[in-house]
Write a protein that holds these residues in place. Structure first.
Motif, mmCIF file in Angstrom:
data_model
loop_
_atom_site.group_PDB
_atom_site.id
_atom_site.type_symbol
_atom_site.label_atom_id
_atom_site.label_comp_id
_atom_site.label_asym_id
_atom_site.label_seq_id
_atom_site.Cartn_x
_atom_site.Cartn_y
_atom_site.Cartn_z
ATOM 1 N N ALA A 246 0.829 -1.205 0.000
ATOM 2 C CA ALA A 246 0.000 0.000 0.000
ATOM 3 C C ALA A 246 0.865 1.257 0.000
ATOM 4 N N ALA A 247 1.919 1.243 0.793
ATOM 5 C CA ALA A 247 2.805 2.412 0.858
ATOM 6 C C ALA A 247 3.429 2.696 -0.503
ATOM 7 N N GLN A 248 3.838 1.640 -1.204
ATOM 8 C CA GLN A 248 4.455 1.834 -2.512
ATOM 9 C C GLN A 248 3.461 2.401 -3.521
ATOM 10 N N ILE A 249 2.220 1.929 -3.469
ATOM 11 C CA ILE A 249 1.175 2.468 -4.348
ATOM 12 C C ILE A 249 1.010 3.961 -4.115
ATOM 13 N N MET A 250 0.955 4.361 -2.853
ATOM 14 C CA MET A 250 0.742 5.767 -2.531
ATOM 15 C C MET A 250 1.963 6.617 -2.875
ATOM 16 N N LEU A 251 3.150 6.105 -2.620
ATOM 17 C CA LEU A 251 4.357 6.862 -2.952
ATOM 18 C C LEU A 251 4.477 7.065 -4.457
ATOM 19 N N ASP A 252 4.178 6.036 -5.228
ATOM 20 C CA ASP A 252 4.241 6.171 -6.679
ATOM 21 C C ASP A 252 3.245 7.210 -7.188
ATOM 22 N N ALA A 253 2.091 7.309 -6.510
ATOM 23 C CA ALA A 253 1.056 8.255 -6.927
ATOM 24 C C ALA A 253 1.226 9.635 -6.291
ATOM 25 N N ARG A 254 2.164 9.768 -5.368
ATOM 26 C CA ARG A 254 2.437 11.037 -4.680
ATOM 27 C C ARG A 254 1.251 11.531 -3.847
ATOM 28 N N ILE A 255 0.493 10.590 -3.277
ATOM 29 C CA ILE A 255 -0.596 10.972 -2.380
ATOM 30 C C ILE A 255 -0.877 9.823 -1.423
ATOM 31 N N GLY A 256 -1.089 10.148 -0.143
ATOM 32 C CA GLY A 256 -1.421 9.114 0.821
ATOM 33 C C GLY A 256 -1.015 9.485 2.226
ATOM 34 N N VAL A 257 -0.958 8.478 3.074
ATOM 35 C CA VAL A 257 -0.548 8.662 4.463
ATOM 36 C C VAL A 257 0.214 7.412 4.895
ATOM 37 N N LEU A 258 1.405 7.602 5.430
ATOM 38 C CA LEU A 258 2.291 6.514 5.815
ATOM 39 C C LEU A 258 2.475 6.467 7.331
ATOM 40 N N ARG A 259 2.822 5.315 7.821
ATOM 41 C CA ARG A 259 3.305 5.153 9.194
ATOM 42 C C ARG A 259 4.821 5.259 9.114
ATOM 43 N N THR A 260 5.403 6.213 9.805
ATOM 44 C CA THR A 260 6.830 6.487 9.647
ATOM 45 C C THR A 260 7.577 6.435 10.980
ATOM 46 N N LEU A 261 8.870 6.164 10.867
ATOM 47 C CA LEU A 261 9.760 6.161 12.020
ATOM 48 C C LEU A 261 11.145 6.535 11.519
ATOM 49 N N PRO A 262 11.765 7.582 12.061
ATOM 50 C CA PRO A 262 13.086 7.992 11.582
ATOM 51 C C PRO A 262 14.159 6.978 11.937
ATOM 52 N N PRO A 263 15.260 6.964 11.188
ATOM 53 C CA PRO A 263 16.365 6.059 11.517
ATOM 54 C C PRO A 263 16.893 6.345 12.920
ATOM 55 N N PRO A 264 17.418 5.335 13.605
ATOM 56 C CA PRO A 264 17.940 5.564 14.952
ATOM 57 C C PRO A 264 19.162 6.468 14.922
ATOM 58 N N GLU A 265 19.323 7.236 15.968
ATOM 59 C CA GLU A 265 20.505 8.077 16.100
ATOM 60 C C GLU A 265 21.740 7.185 16.304
ATOM 61 N N PRO A 266 22.865 7.564 15.751
ATOM 62 C CA PRO A 266 24.086 6.760 15.934
ATOM 63 C C PRO A 266 24.414 6.513 17.404
ATOM 64 N N ASP A 267 24.140 7.497 18.256
ATOM 65 C CA ASP A 267 24.410 7.327 19.685
ATOM 66 C C ASP A 267 23.594 6.184 20.284
ATOM 67 N N ALA A 268 22.345 6.018 19.792
ATOM 68 C CA ALA A 268 21.491 4.950 20.315
ATOM 69 C C ALA A 268 22.029 3.583 19.908
ATOM 70 N N VAL A 269 22.528 3.478 18.684
ATOM 71 C CA VAL A 269 23.105 2.223 18.220
ATOM 72 C C VAL A 269 24.371 1.910 19.013
ATOM 73 N N GLU A 270 25.172 2.922 19.253
ATOM 74 C CA GLU A 270 26.397 2.720 20.017
ATOM 75 C C GLU A 270 26.078 2.307 21.449
ATOM 76 N N TRP A 271 25.014 2.891 22.012
ATOM 77 C CA TRP A 271 24.571 2.501 23.355
ATOM 78 C C TRP A 271 24.239 1.006 23.381
ATOM 79 N N LEU A 272 23.545 0.531 22.348
ATOM 80 C CA LEU A 272 23.180 -0.878 22.289
ATOM 81 C C LEU A 272 24.421 -1.756 22.181
ATOM 82 N N ARG A 273 25.406 -1.313 21.405
ATOM 83 C CA ARG A 273 26.648 -2.078 21.280
ATOM 84 C C ARG A 273 27.358 -2.169 22.631
#
Length: 468
Positions: A246-273
């Motif tokens: 569904a997301a790809q259909i909407m992105l190709d058509a340039r209209i819709g609503v997505l569920r989004t989440l930004p990439p993790p901050e590098p500091d958070a990944v380093e914390w996990l390591r």
């Protein structure tokens, strides 16, 4: 499954605290009753798919059935038929039902009864994909190759009929016994392929045990720790496959609503390591977060501590609407790609509008004005209801934990340390399954310790432990 019983009352005080609506107004109920008698679905133009042997998989006792599936093996991979309840067939745009659904945002689930998004005559009746009943649905048919990648997607309105209503444990038991229902016999193979693909995409899955509340035969409440079955994960992959399509259909058509989440901050990944290193868990060079987490044994205390730390990576989830150009953020870091909610319109507001966009785009027609105009306000309404739903769920669990432990002050328990600070820690008590704060010093993260229950405040839903 660990299960502990407790006395306790109802959740009326909690409902009042969060100002949850007790019922629907007469105008809303009247419109719902009328829509059952004369749904918009009666206008025709639907494909007759009642010959497809759909089945549903939901928690035991569910009545608001959003999805029905049929998974087939093909010469080139798999074909997924996924029927989704068509709420737009019953909800006139701009009417009383529509206005009330926008106000509520989503269904709130409480142990003593739900606060539904739509009146039960729809959510548990005419719109629900109940077995043996012909229902209007939005039918997704997705062809998938041997590697789990979708190669063709069709979406259209149809009439469907579910043949069986299953729960996760029943399906899992049938698969384990080698006697799966034909409609889901290929689900394990496709589910495994999609899970492997998710890891390669970078999807992040946390396997902290779920706390589950249910009523018991004595009128009290049962608190359980429910492990996820393989069927849970495979079933989720079908929903994710559809949401990504569904997301790809909407992105190709340039209209819709997505569920989004930004990439993790590098500091958070380093914390996990650093956490993995401190816990003595090897993280091989070059292995991604997704690959590392997928290699952990969920049953080990150190894994539970790392899953708790991983929540730092998954912050900032929201909804992103767009009309005319692709949004700046168009992916969900936890899923590893673009994703949209379209598979639960009975219990979630946004799905009805996102689905309508997909139907219009794939049919080569304009998105209806009522759906297009709603895109601007849907993200804020969904975000607000998500926050409320999370608070209500946590309050219900806290309340039952307090009821369960009220008579056990002074008792000693075994717990796993999930997160540690200087003078306190977040712990998971193993029996009864309770997540709580614990006072003390020098907590060993990812290890089992002894704790003592020092106080329970039932009214404030608080329990306190100290390290033994």
């Amino acid at each position: 499954m660990i299960r502990t019983h407790a006395a306790g009352g109802d959740f009326g005080r909690l409902r009042a605290e969060f100002a949850l609506p007790e019922s629907f107004g007469p105008e809303v109920l009247a419109e719902a009753e009328q829509s059952v008698l004369d749904p918009l679905a009666s206008a025709g133009g639907r494909e007759d798919a009642t010959n497809l042997p759909f089945v549903t998989i939901d928690p035991p006792g569910s009545k608001d059935l959003d999805q029905a599936m049929l998974v087939e093996r093909t010469r080139r991979g798999f074909r997924v038929h996924y029927a989704i309840a068509d709420l737009a067939a019953f909800v006139p745009p701009g009417g009383a039902l529509d206005r009330e659904a926008r106000r509520r945002g989503q269904t709130m689930y409480l142990p003593d009864g739900n606060v539904p998004l739509h009146p039960p005559v729809l959510s548990e009746g005419a719109a629900s994909l109940l077995p043996g009943e012909v229902r209007p649905a939005v039918l997704w048919t997705i062809d998938v190759d041997e590697g789990g990648e979708p190669v063709e997607t069709r979406v259209r309105r149809a009439l469907v009929r579910s043949t069986e209503q299953f729960d996760y444990e029943t399906v899992q038991a049938a698969l384990d016994a080698g006697r799966p229902h034909p409609s889901v016999a290929s689900l394990p193979e496709l589910g495994r392929v999609r899970r492997e693909l998710a890891v390669r995409r970078g999807a992040v899955e946390l396997q902290l045990p779920e706390q589950e509340i249910s009523g018991d035969a004595d009128g009290g409440w049962a608190l359980a720790r429910r492990p996820r079955t393989a069927v849970d994960a495979w079933n989720a992959e079908i929903s994710l496959l559809t949401g990504m399509a569904a997301a790809q259909i909407m992105l190709d058509a340039r209209i819709g609503v997505l569920r989004t989440l930004p990439p993790p901050e590098p500091d958070a990944v380093e914390w996990l390591r650093r956490s993995a290193h401190a816990l003595g868990v090897a993280w091989p060079e070059g292995r991604t977060v997704s690959e590392f987490l997928s290699s952990l044994d969920p049953g080990r205390p150190s894994s539970m501590a790392l899953y708790a730390d991983t929540t730092r990576l998954l912050r900032g989830a929201g909804y992103t609407s767009f009309d005319g150009e692709r949004p700046g953020l168009d992916t969900h870091a936890g899923i590893g790609g673009a994703y949209a909610h379209v598979t639960a319109p009975i219990r979630r507001l946004v799905d009805r509008f996102a689905t309508e966009v997909c139907l219009a785009v794939t049919a080569g027609r304009e998105v209806p004005s009522w759906a297009r105009e709603a895109l601007e306000e849907v993200p804020s309404k969904m975000s607000a209801s998500d926050v409320l739903a999370a608070r209500v769920e946590r309050a219900c669990i806290d309340q039952v934990e307090a009821w369960v432990l009220a008579e056990r002050v002074g008792g000693e328990f075994t717990a796993v340390v999930l997160r540690a600070e200087e003078t306190k820690a977040e712990i998971l008590v193993e029996d009864p399954p309770v997540m709580a704060k614990c006072a003390g010093e020098r907590f060993p993260e990812g290890e089992r310790i002894g704790v003592r229950l020092t106080a329970v405040d039932v009214d404030k839903r608080k329990v306190l432990f100290e390290r033994v």
